[in-house]
Enzyme design. Sequence first.
Site, PDB file in Angstrom:
ATOM      1  N   SER A  58       0.050   0.448  -1.039  1.00 47.50           N
ATOM      2  CA  SER A  58       1.497   0.483  -0.908  1.00 47.50           C
ATOM      3  C   SER A  58       2.159   0.125  -2.236  1.00 47.50           C
ATOM      4  CB  SER A  58       1.929  -0.437   0.234  1.00 47.50           C
ATOM      5  OG  SER A  58       3.273  -0.243   0.586  1.00 47.50           O
ATOM      6  N   ASP A  98       2.763   9.033   7.963  1.00 52.94           N
ATOM      7  CA  ASP A  98       3.092   7.713   7.426  1.00 52.94           C
ATOM      8  C   ASP A  98       4.610   7.582   7.403  1.00 52.94           C
ATOM      9  OD1 ASP A  98       3.551   5.427   5.917  1.00 52.94           O
ATOM     10  OD2 ASP A  98       2.000   5.869   4.433  1.00 52.94           O
ATOM     11  N   HIS A 140       0.700   3.339   7.784  1.00 50.51           N
ATOM     12  CA  HIS A 140       0.799   2.996   6.373  1.00 50.51           C
ATOM     13  C   HIS A 140      -0.338   2.097   5.900  1.00 50.51           C
ATOM     14  CE1 HIS A 140       2.982   2.786   2.631  1.00 50.51           C
ATOM     15  NE2 HIS A 140       3.075   1.452   2.678  1.00 50.51           N
TER      16      HIS A 140
END
Length: 267
Positions: free
Chosen positions: A95, A217, A245
């Site tokens: 991320s 996502d 995610h």
Amino acid sequence: MDIRRRNNVTVTGPADAPVVVLAHGFGCDQNMWRLVVPALAERYRVVLFDYVGSGGSDLSAWSEERYSSLHGYARDVVEVCEELDLRQAVFVGHSVSAMVGVLAAEAAPERIGALVMVAPSPCYIDDDGYRGGFTAEDIDELLASLEANYLGWSSAMAPVIMGNPERPELGQELTNSFCATDPDIARVFARTTFLTDSRADLKSVTVPTLVLECSQDAIAPREVGAYVHAAIPSSRLVTLDATGHCPQLSAPEATTEAILAFLDSRR
């Protein structure tokens, strides 16, 4: 300062093997990698750590000034690499950490020799010709909700971020992780994560790069993965058969397989 204690550094795997550094995202800590580490550690030296303000890090070392920018987190990465005297390590960032890895590789190219970007996003806000997944109003509302009631926001948002509603235990784990973070620290990290536009930094990437995206996502749609891949000539894009995610939790086998294939191709 004791960097190993400050960032709760742990190291596993063969001492003489190539090094892989695993970096967590917002509201998480190194425990998020636990399902991936055993297979990696069979053939690689695996370094895990917590950013200052997260997990088992030394909270007294946190400052809003430093961690209001992704460069502050990149400094954590560089200092961990320097402490362990890492050379040409592969940095795996989940991320927001994917972009932290870009900054760290630019700051210390001798330390980081390749990047794996797991569900990356250089900018979460839609722009002309760019889909980040959120409007500016969406992000304003998200941050206002987080700042007004962090625990309530965590309970509502973590399952959305995790995806996989048929597996509620995954959303609950992410909720617990978010709720374990100090709300004042989380507020700063959230603003740093969701308001930063790092698209221009992608042009600095010259090392081999793997971009891992999920088929669905809610936080980093596939248009973002395509954008990152196109912006980094040295990259390859792999779409995991995974939703949500956090594929290292929801699809650890597929995530591990993709990372290992990239690592092994460099040996």
